[in-house]
Scaffold this active site. Structure first.
Site, PDB file in Angstrom:
ATOM      1  N   ARG A 160      -8.072  -2.102  -8.013  1.00 54.11           N
ATOM      2  CA  ARG A 160      -8.844  -1.482  -6.943  1.00 54.11           C
ATOM      3  C   ARG A 160      -9.276  -0.057  -7.283  1.00 54.11           C
ATOM      4  NH1 ARG A 160      -6.034  -2.714  -1.251  1.00 54.11           N
ATOM      5  NH2 ARG A 160      -8.049  -3.588  -0.695  1.00 54.11           N
ATOM      6  N   LYS A 166       7.682  -4.337  14.162  1.00 55.34           N
ATOM      7  CA  LYS A 166       7.929  -5.198  13.014  1.00 55.34           C
ATOM      8  C   LYS A 166       9.380  -5.673  13.059  1.00 55.34           C
ATOM      9  CE  LYS A 166       7.413  -5.296   7.965  1.00 55.34           C
ATOM     10  NZ  LYS A 166       7.079  -4.509   6.744  1.00 55.34           N
ATOM     11  N   GLU A 170      -5.406   3.164  -3.275  1.00 51.26           N
ATOM     12  CA  GLU A 170      -5.270   3.236  -4.724  1.00 51.26           C
ATOM     13  C   GLU A 170      -6.317   4.158  -5.354  1.00 51.26           C
ATOM     14  OE1 GLU A 170      -3.487  -0.481  -3.179  1.00 51.26           O
ATOM     15  OE2 GLU A 170      -5.479   0.437  -2.965  1.00 51.26           O
TER      16      GLU A 170
END
Length: 590
Positions: A367, A258, A339
């Site tokens: 969620r 990244k 979640e």
């Protein structure tokens, strides 16, 4: 790979990229031209994001992978599904949106994530992690049923594998023998370094590749290939070409970095340059952002109560819990992009006498609604939900606005839902929620809340407060973060102002008193009009058979796109001028 030490100050020379208006043109290049094209694409991305802002690190990490995918696959006939969308900026540049990339995340500009309405190359709209394998499996199975011959490819970050949905999709795709290619973009990061036992099995964890990683994916029925260097274009093209000639469930394991190619991002261990905002002119000292206020509250409360446990689904920095994690690592739990697990984990903690606080964004709370209802509320467990980024969040747009949490939570029996309108209220409400022996939620916006009006009373359980008494016969019922706009509108309208504070339990006596003393009521909230706090007021008036005209102001019943928060509030007529205008029209018509 060319490395950059700073954002380019002038538009870079990009002769190869200038000739690419779609992946069709890309596929006309010789393979040897891909590496110089990657340098030009990286330079262009840095130039545009350096000037105009946006997500950066994830896109830099997939420059070579994006080129290889579009070079090998016959997109858009072949389907390319991106998980989340932070990594899709190079994809947007290559699919005809290079000239408009500077508008990304701006009002009326490019969407921050892939969007089906924006381009035929965006075959699936995304915003929340963990959806790509499910969507791609559905596309692959539908294509098989329809006799269509096409490749379907899902590009997922390794952090997305902490999402139960991704594992569910792997299990189904393998069992259904879907003709699907999953490219695992393994960079060891979500927004911040990812967590969990599976993460330790990948080479990005600075360890040798675990011998059983191939066996892990093969258990799901996938043919495993890898790992390969995600910045080595010849290797990428060869591996993708081979995989595209195969059928059935396949997984190509690609290791990337990244922020690759941008030295400041590569040196940033926290987020690898996840996002960038252009330098702005110095502003006057602003009030602290709500997530920092919450983080300070969590630390102060933890120092007094050893039973406090903090849980977050991959949002340590965003939720303001970095300092908490440093001070009390044994009481901090980042569960990854999960979640549902976060909420039920907290329920289990509460069963054993702990006092868990779950910090998550409003958009991600959606969620975990089943777990909030069944695992916390039904069992009357003391779990506090710190609901961050409630309301219109701005540039992240339609998938990230937190405008449904009131409607989702206020129908749950015995739940408590509070909406502070000032910074001191936020602190007091967090205290009140933490003391409550059941499910309690405090919703607060991105950014800061205003200071407290002088002489305002302390928060009383289940009680609202009068802030202004007007003479026009109009009472404005404020819910949460729009208080400054409401007070400004009240000055223009000579209206009374009531700060409701509690959505549930609603201060029925105060609302009914306002209805008895005024000719018109107006509820105002940074939430969807349908099912919000205004709906709770309407229900109360109907139950009491009070025939008082009620105007419910909030986010209209359509999806709101991206832009600065102030711009979006104005579009929804939730700024002072818009509130004044709507109330004047309402009164004039009655």
């Amino acid at each position: 790979m060319q490395h950059f030490s700073q954002f380019p100050e002038q538009a870079p020379a990009t002769p190869l990229l200038d000739g690419i208006d779609s992946p069709v043109a890309l596929r006309r290049l010789a393979p040897s031209q891909l590496e110089p094209l990657a340098d030009q694409l990286r330079a262009q991305l840095l130039f545009d994001i350096g000037r105009h802002g946006g997500h950066l690190g994830a896109g830099l990490g997939v420059i070579e992978l994006t080129l290889a995918l579009h070079f090998v696959l016959d997109t858009p006939h072949d389907r390319l599904v991106w998980d989340v969308g932070h990594q899709a900026y190079p994809h947007k540049i290559l699919t005809g949106r290079r000239a408009t990339l500077p508008t990304i995340r701006h009002l009326n500009g490019l969407a921050p994530f892939p969007s089906r309405g924006e381009s035929e190359w965006d075959c699936f709209g995304v915003g929340h992690a963990g959806t790509a394998i499910s969507a791609a499996t559905g596309m692959a199975l539908a294509a098989q049923r329809q006799g269509q011959i096409r490749q379907v490819c899902a590009v997922v970050g390794d952090g997305a594998l902490s999402s139960g949905m991704s594992l569910e999709a792997l299990a189904h795709a393998g069992g259904a023998n879907a003709n699907l290619l999953v490219v695992l973009n393994d960079n060891g990061m979500s927004i911040s370094p990812h967590v969990g036992a599976l993460a330790d099995r990948f080479p990005s964890a600075a360890q040798p590749l675990a011998a059983n990683i191939a066996e892990f994916f093969e258990t799901f029925g996938f043919r495993y290939t890898g790992p390969i260097d995600g910045h080595d274009l010849p290797s990428l093209v060869a591996a993708l070409s081979e995989s595209s000639q195969q059928s059935g469930p396949r997984l190509l394991h690609v290791v990337t970095r990244k922020g690759a190619g941008f030295i400041p991002a590569e040196a940033d261990a926290l987020s690898r340059g996840h996002a960038h905002s252009p330098a702005a002119a110095p502003a006057k000292k602003a009030a602290p952002a709500c997530h920092r206020v919450f983080g300070e509250w969590a630390c102060n409360t933890a120092a007094k109560d050893p039973q406090l446990m903090a849980v977050t689904p991959a949002m340590r920095e965003g939720s303001g819990l970095t300092q908490f994690a440093e001070h009390w690592p044994e009481r901090f739990f980042d569960v990854g992009i999960a979640e549902q697990h976060a909420v039920t984990l907290a329920a289990g903690m509460a069963c054993e006498g702990a006092r868990p606080v779950v910090a998550l964004y409003s958009t991600f709370l959606q969620r975990a609604v089943d777990q909030i209802i069944h695992d916390v509320a039904v069992q009357q467990l003391p779990v506090t939900l710190a609901v961050d980024r409630a309301g219109l969040v701005g540039e992240d747009g339609v998938t990230h606005h937190g405008i449904f949490d009131i409607a989702l939570l206020r129908s749950i029996p015995d739940a408590v839902l509070m909406a502070p309108s000032t910074e001191p209220e936020l602190k007091e409400m967090l205290d009140a929620a933490y003391r409550y022996p059941g499910l309690a939620a405090v919703r607060y916006p991105r950014g800061s809340l205003p200071s407290e009006p002088s002489g305002a009373p302390k928060v009383e359980w289940g009680r609202g407060r009068w802030l202004r008494r007007g003479n026009s016969g109009v009472a404005l019922l404020n819910v949460g973060a729009l208080l400054d706009a409401v007070l400004s509108a009240a000055e223009q309208l000579d209206a009374s102002v009531i700060d409701l504070r509690f959505v549930k339990p609603l201060d029925s006596a105060l609302v009914l008193k306002a209805a008895a003393d005024h000719r018109w009521l107006v509820s105002i909230e940074d939430h969807a009009v349908e099912g919000g706090a205004g709906s709770a007021v309407a229900e109360l008036l109907a139950q009491q058979r009070m025939d008082v005209p009620l105007l419910r102001l909030g986010v209209p019943d359509h999806f709101v796109e991206h832009g600065q928060r102030g711009e979006l509030l104005a579009l929804c007529e939730l700024d002072a001028a818009g509130i004044t205008r709507q109330v004047e029209t309402f009164v004039a018509e009655r």
